[in-house]
Design a protein around this motif. Structure first.
Motif, short mmCIF file in Angstrom:
data_model
loop_
_atom_site.label_atom_id
_atom_site.label_comp_id
_atom_site.label_asym_id
_atom_site.label_seq_id
_atom_site.Cartn_x
_atom_site.Cartn_y
_atom_site.Cartn_z
N HIS A 266 0.64 -1.36 0.26
CA HIS A 266 -0.15 -0.11 0.02
C HIS A 266 0.96 1.23 -0.09
O HIS A 266 0.63 2.30 -0.43
N PHE A 267 2.03 1.02 0.45
CA PHE A 267 3.14 2.42 -0.37
C PHE A 267 3.02 3.29 -1.31
O PHE A 267 2.66 1.78 -2.55
N PRO A 268 3.04 4.33 -2.25
CA PRO A 268 3.35 4.83 -2.98
C PRO A 268 3.95 4.52 -4.34
O PRO A 268 3.19 4.43 -5.20
N ASP A 269 5.23 4.11 -3.93
CA ASP A 269 6.15 3.31 -4.64
C ASP A 269 6.15 2.40 -4.95
O ASP A 269 7.24 1.79 -5.93
N VAL A 270 4.77 1.01 -4.63
CA VAL A 270 5.20 -0.03 -4.82
C VAL A 270 3.90 -0.45 -5.52
O VAL A 270 2.92 -0.29 -5.32
N SER A 271 4.40 -1.41 -6.34
CA SER A 271 2.58 -1.31 -6.84
C SER A 271 3.64 -3.10 -6.97
O SER A 271 4.40 -3.86 -6.91
N VAL A 272 1.83 -3.98 -6.85
CA VAL A 272 2.39 -6.11 -6.98
C VAL A 272 2.81 -6.30 -8.37
O VAL A 272 3.70 -7.41 -8.30
N GLY A 273 2.62 -5.65 -9.10
CA GLY A 273 3.18 -5.67 -10.43
C GLY A 273 4.80 -5.84 -11.13
O GLY A 273 5.40 -6.38 -11.13
N GLU A 274 4.85 -4.61 -10.28
CA GLU A 274 6.68 -4.17 -10.26
C GLU A 274 7.26 -5.12 -9.18
O GLU A 274 8.20 -5.61 -9.81
N PHE A 275 6.40 -5.29 -8.07
CA PHE A 275 7.35 -6.62 -7.18
C PHE A 275 7.85 -8.35 -7.91
O PHE A 275 8.27 -8.81 -7.81
N PHE A 276 5.99 -8.57 -8.45
CA PHE A 276 6.72 -9.69 -9.05
C PHE A 276 7.34 -9.36 -10.91
O PHE A 276 7.76 -10.96 -11.37
N GLY A 277 6.80 -8.81 -11.31
CA GLY A 277 7.96 -8.41 -12.43
C GLY A 277 8.77 -7.79 -12.77
O GLY A 277 9.61 -7.65 -13.72
N GLY A 278 9.47 -6.72 -11.75
CA GLY A 278 10.06 -5.15 -12.01
C GLY A 278 12.02 -6.05 -11.88
O GLY A 278 11.83 -6.88 -10.79
N LEU A 279 12.31 -5.84 -12.63
CA LEU A 279 13.76 -6.46 -13.11
C LEU A 279 15.01 -5.16 -11.88
O LEU A 279 15.58 -5.59 -12.16
N GLU A 280 14.55 -4.36 -11.29
CA GLU A 280 15.07 -3.91 -10.45
C GLU A 280 15.10 -4.10 -8.74
O GLU A 280 13.79 -3.75 -8.83
N TRP A 281 15.87 -3.69 -8.20
CA TRP A 281 15.66 -3.84 -6.58
C TRP A 281 16.86 -2.89 -6.25
O TRP A 281 17.81 -3.14 -6.26
N ASN A 282 16.10 -1.91 -5.69
CA ASN A 282 17.32 -0.43 -4.98
C ASN A 282 16.15 0.69 -4.77
O ASN A 282 15.85 1.56 -4.52
N PRO A 283 15.78 0.04 -3.58
CA PRO A 283 14.76 0.51 -2.37
C PRO A 283 15.74 1.27 -1.89
O PRO A 283 15.32 2.41 -0.32
N LEU A 284 17.09 1.90 -2.06
CA LEU A 284 17.56 2.29 -0.71
C LEU A 284 18.24 4.18 -0.69
O LEU A 284 18.22 5.26 -0.66
N LEU A 285 19.03 3.76 -2.13
CA LEU A 285 19.96 4.39 -3.20
C LEU A 285 18.81 5.28 -4.45
O LEU A 285 17.97 4.76 -4.69
N GLY A 286 19.43 6.65 -4.44
CA GLY A 286 18.51 7.38 -5.22
C GLY A 286 17.20 7.40 -5.47
O GLY A 286 17.10 7.50 -3.87
N SER A 287 17.04 8.72 -6.07
CA SER A 287 15.97 9.28 -5.99
C SER A 287 14.74 8.25 -6.00
O SER A 287 13.64 8.28 -5.03
N GLU A 288 14.38 7.67 -6.63
CA GLU A 288 13.68 6.65 -7.49
C GLU A 288 13.58 5.14 -6.90
O GLU A 288 15.15 4.66 -7.09
N LYS A 289 12.77 5.29 -5.87
CA LYS A 289 12.89 3.43 -5.56
C LYS A 289 12.33 2.28 -6.52
O LYS A 289 11.96 2.61 -6.97
N HIS A 290 13.04 1.85 -6.45
CA HIS A 290 12.17 0.31 -7.38
C HIS A 290 12.62 -0.85 -6.67
O HIS A 290 12.98 -1.29 -5.66
N PHE A 291 10.50 -2.03 -5.90
CA PHE A 291 10.95 -2.92 -5.67
C PHE A 291 10.53 -4.31 -6.88
O PHE A 291 9.67 -4.27 -6.62
#
Lengths: 312, 288
Positions: B33-58
């Protein structure tokens, strides 16, 4: 089936396979030898009495393992006091009393599953259930929880437990519980049916049979399993890291609510640093850890060989 | 009364599982339910970058790929060697050889994983670097080999149990037909014990997937999708260590992400255990 081969080829395959076997088997032996030698080589130099009796320090030459050593003792004692009765009780119920039906099958499958859950996941459960108590008592004694006694006394107690020795011990209990259950079940299963039938035929109640006949016969197996489970508990670190064991603590725990460090996490902390001096004291702490482990395994082997009487 | 108490003890194990599932589900639900997160990205995303950078990827895949790389290396080391060792122990070894080999394996099985992590970091990695300069000071190969050493005794002892459960008469029959020891062991006993061996393999693999301290020490901290064993990778468990060791606030999205990762880890090992149980039940060869 492949085309028929000559006897000579088959005998040759036989020989070659034996060679492969010996080679593979020696891998385990060689690896263990190399591991022990390399750790002794790195760690013996800095292992001395001061190392065992000094508190942690930022300077590797002065650092000791007093606090984590006592932390491990506290945590493992709590873990054993809860896990052994609970696990042995569960096993006795499943093997001796429960009717074999849907419920026992579910419990059995569930225990096999629990044995396969990664220990770090138990850490998360321990953090939520014991350290924070699902937030039911707020985040600390001031904020909705409560405390009895003062912080220095032996009887100090608070809710939620926080990152305390008690929370750590209970978390480790979750990790070794399935191991204790499975080992005890195997020990009980190896007691011949005839002993139980004999006791029952003489008019003993089911509980008298279990307490007077089955359990004493299974004790060596149960104890071996219990000791091996405890040796797993001494070495376990990932779940305690999650629960919030601290990596730098000066004092041994004073009561159930104290902050604590444990030996394997101290090793983790030192091993993760780049300097060789810290690697050396990490190796020294590993030697202490392995000595404790060997003592445990030694007792288990002794019990297995001396106490286990053939029952058949 | 006593039996009632014992029955309550037995239900405790069910309570543990239920609580694990509820805790992981609730926190993972919160994470999605966090705004940066989506179920689709979690299971389909190819980038894991939660800590660094301005744009978080899960996207979970880099962590899964790191875990799988370490597991594949560990399994390709431990499964063949473990199986051959167990065949030797059960079919060839004299009682005297067994008396030394079994304790060796038991000691290996009892060594804390953090010790294997230290071993990987201070011995395996420097050795690998001597072989090829491509290996960094953190790499998947070193962590994988150490994990392999860790699961080796599990493979050995469980497979050996399966092999020894095969009745004597099968061996005698094969020998009487003129089979060599090799024929008997590899073509008769191993196939007869196959379900137990596969279950042992699955259990060992699930141990490797859940292994934490070795990878936290030796595999590194870069979440990336790669099959290169010389590269630094981050596994699911190593990410959880990073979060719980760090000072991420307990309400932040990074912190909650570790619960989602834990849920994924739990699901993976759960499936492996269930498959192992099913194989044991369904394909067990009953003799006698």
């Amino acid at each position: 089936m492949a085309t028929p081969r000559s006897t000579a080829t088959r005998l040759l395959t036989n020989r070659a396979f034996l060679a492969v076997c010996l080679l593979a088997t020696n891998v385990a032996v060689v690896v263990l030898a190399v591991l022990l030698i390399s750790i002794l080589w790195q760690g013996l130099g800095s292992l001395n009495w001061n190392f065992l009796t000094h508190a942690a320090s930022r300077k590797p030459a002065e650092a000791g393992i007093l606090a984590p050593l006592w932390g491990s003792v506290w945590v493992c004692t709590i873990c054993g006091l809860v896990a052994l009765p609970l696990g042995i009780g569960t096993a006795i119920y499943l093997e001796e009393f429960a009717r074999k039906g849907r419920f026992t099958r579910i419990v059995q499958t569930n225990i096999m599953n629990l044995a396969g859950v990664p220990s770090i996941v138990y850490g998360i459960l321990g953090l939520t259930a014991f350290a924070r108590m699902f937030g039911a008592f707020g985040t600390s004694a001031e904020d909705g929880g409560f405390a009895i006694g003062n912080e220095e006394s032996l009887l100090y107690f608070k809710l939620p437990f926080g990152s305390s020795v008690l929370a750590g011990g209970l978390t480790l209990m979750l990790v070794i519980l399935p191991i204790v259950i499975i080992a005890t079940q195997e020990a009980l299963r190896s007691v011949p049916k005839s002993l139980r039938s004999g006791a029952l035929a003489l008019g003993a109640t089911p509980w008298q049979t279990v307490w007077g006949i089955t359990l004493p016969a299974a004790i060596p197996g149960i104890m071996t399993g219990a000791i091996l489970a405890m040796s797993r508990a001494i070495g376990e670190s990932a779940p305690l890291l999650v629960v919030g064991a601290v990596l730098f603590v000066l004092n041994a725990p004073e009561n159930l609510m104290s902050d604590f460090a444990v030996l394997p996490l101290q090793i983790f902390n030192w091993a993760g640093r780049p300097q060789d001096e810290f690697h050396a004291i990490a190796a020294s702490a590993i030697i202490v850890q392995l000595v404790a482990l060997l003592a445990f395994n030694g007792i288990a082997v002794f019990i297995r060989q001396k106490l286990q009487k053939p029952l058949q | 009364m006593i039996v009632g108490t014992l029955a309550i003890a037995a239900t405790f194990s069910i309570l543990v599982t239920t609580t694990i599932v509820i805790v992981l589900a609730r926190e993972t639900w919160g994470f999605f339910h966090f705004p940066d997160v989506s179920v689709g990205e979690f299971f389909g995303g190819l980038e894991w970058n939660p800590l660094l950078g301005s744009e978080k990827h899960f996207g979970i895949w880099p962590l899964v790929s790191g875990t799988l790389l370490v597991t594949v290396i560990a399994a390709s080391f431990a499964l063949p060697i473990g199986l051959v060792t167990s065949v030797y122990l059960s079919e060839y070894a004299s009682p005297r050889v067994r008396a030394t080999l079994k304790p060796t394996l038991e000691i290996l099985a009892g060594i804390p994983t953090v010790v294997y992590g230290f071993f990987a970091l201070t011995l395996i990695t420097p050795l690998l670097q001597k072989i090829s300069p491509a290996f960094g000071s953190y790499n998947a190969m070193s962590a994988g080999l150490a994990t392999g050493i860790m699961i080796l005794p599990i493979v050995c002892s469980l497979s050996e149990d399966a092999l020894r459960a095969v009745p004597r008469s099968l061996r005698d029959g094969a020998l009487a037909l003129g089979g060599t020891k090799f024929d008997v062991s590899v073509k008769v006993v191993v196939p007869a014990a196959l379900s137990g061996i596969v279950a042992a393999f699955l259990l060992a693999i699930s141990r490797a997937i859940g292994e934490t301290m070795i990878v936290a020490l030796a595999a590194g901290g870069i979440a990336q999708i790669t099959a290169n064993p010389t590269a630094e990778v981050q596994t699911m468990t190593a990410y959880m260590v990073q979060i719980f060791l760090g000072d991420a606030p307990a309400t932040g999205v990074e912190y909650k992400s570790s619960y989602a990762v834990a849920a994924m880890l739990f699901a993976m090992t759960f499936v492996l255990t269930m498959v192992g149980q099913y194989i044991l039940r369904r394909f067990r060869e009953e003799y006698e």
